[in-house]
Design an enzyme around this catalytic site. Structure first.
Site, PDB file in Angstrom:
ATOM      1  N   THR A  55      69.076  28.193  41.144  1.00 58.34           N
ATOM      2  CA  THR A  55      70.191  29.115  40.948  1.00 58.34           C
ATOM      3  C   THR A  55      69.717  30.531  41.300  1.00 58.34           C
ATOM      4  O   THR A  55      68.511  30.808  41.285  1.00 58.34           O
ATOM      5  CB  THR A  55      70.739  29.038  39.512  1.00 58.34           C
ATOM      6  OG1 THR A  55      69.679  29.327  38.597  1.00 58.34           O
ATOM      7  CG2 THR A  55      71.304  27.651  39.220  1.00 58.34           C
ATOM      8  N   THR A  58      69.567  33.931  40.165  1.00 55.76           N
ATOM      9  CA  THR A  58      68.658  34.772  39.383  1.00 55.76           C
ATOM     10  C   THR A  58      67.360  34.040  39.083  1.00 55.76           C
ATOM     11  O   THR A  58      66.274  34.628  39.143  1.00 55.76           O
ATOM     12  CB  THR A  58      69.332  35.238  38.071  1.00 55.76           C
ATOM     13  OG1 THR A  58      70.506  35.984  38.410  1.00 55.76           O
ATOM     14  CG2 THR A  58      68.407  36.112  37.245  1.00 55.76           C
ATOM     15  N   CYS A  59      67.447  32.765  38.807  1.00 56.46           N
ATOM     16  CA  CYS A  59      66.256  31.970  38.497  1.00 56.46           C
ATOM     17  C   CYS A  59      65.317  31.906  39.690  1.00 56.46           C
ATOM     18  O   CYS A  59      64.094  32.049  39.544  1.00 56.46           O
ATOM     19  CB  CYS A  59      66.659  30.564  38.063  1.00 56.46           C
ATOM     20  SG  CYS A  59      67.818  30.537  36.675  1.00 56.46           S
ATOM     21  N   SER A  60      65.867  31.706  40.882  1.00 60.44           N
ATOM     22  CA  SER A  60      65.058  31.553  42.097  1.00 60.44           C
ATOM     23  C   SER A  60      64.629  32.877  42.715  1.00 60.44           C
ATOM     24  O   SER A  60      63.577  32.954  43.341  1.00 60.44           O
ATOM     25  CB  SER A  60      65.831  30.767  43.158  1.00 60.44           C
ATOM     26  OG  SER A  60      65.965  29.419  42.758  1.00 60.44           O
TER      27      SER A  60
END
Length: 160
Positions: free
Chosen positions: A45, A47-49
């Protein structure tokens, strides 16, 4: 009830990928160690990546210098976490863990219902620091935020 500072990490089994899916207990991960555990709502996703995981990858040497292990987990399966780790160039000692059925997430009391967005039950974005399985620092993000669970924030908290 949500885990708090001073609480012990609950007993649970997570999965990792190492020539196949392998179960690993939280006792094994935390006992006798200094550990930062950070959770993301979903592998791959934005922000996560683009921010969360890369921040820990970029600061892994700082955590190593403090004798702190780093663990990443998400409510995904071990195959997804492994592929995400490979795609992000995650070093072998930054463990990518899967909580496929959200059992650990629920035991922590840090679940997020993403059903309205087709994501089902996920982990809230958070980071904690534990020594010998006891939570010393807990930073849970407000919905839609990315400030307190960053690698820099956790490094500052550990050094304080």
């Amino acid at each position: 009830m949500t885990i708090q500072t001073g609480d012990r990490i609950p007993d649970a089994v997570l999965n990792t990928f190492d020539d196949g899916v392998k179960p690993v207990s939280t006792k094994e991960l935390f006992e006798g160690r200094k550990v930062v555990l950070f959770a993301v709502p979903g592998a791959f996703t934005p922000t996560c990546s683009n921010k969360h995981l890369p921040g820990y990858v970029n600061h892994i040497e700082d955590f190593r210098a403090l004798g702190v292990d780093v663990l990443c987990f998400s409510v995904n399966d071990a195959f997804v976490m492994h592929a995400w780790g490979e795609s992000q160039g995650v070093p072998a000692d930054l463990k990518m863990l899967a909580d496929g059925n959200a059992e650990f997430t629920k035991a922590l009391g840090l679940e997020l219902d993403g059903s309205a967005h087709g994501m089902g039950i996920r982990a809230k974005r958070f980071a904690l620091y534990a020594e010998d399985g006891v939570v010393k620092v807990l930073h849970v993000e407000a919905p839609g935020e990315f400030r307190v669970s960053t690698a820099k924030s956790m490094l500052e908290a550990i050094k304080a």
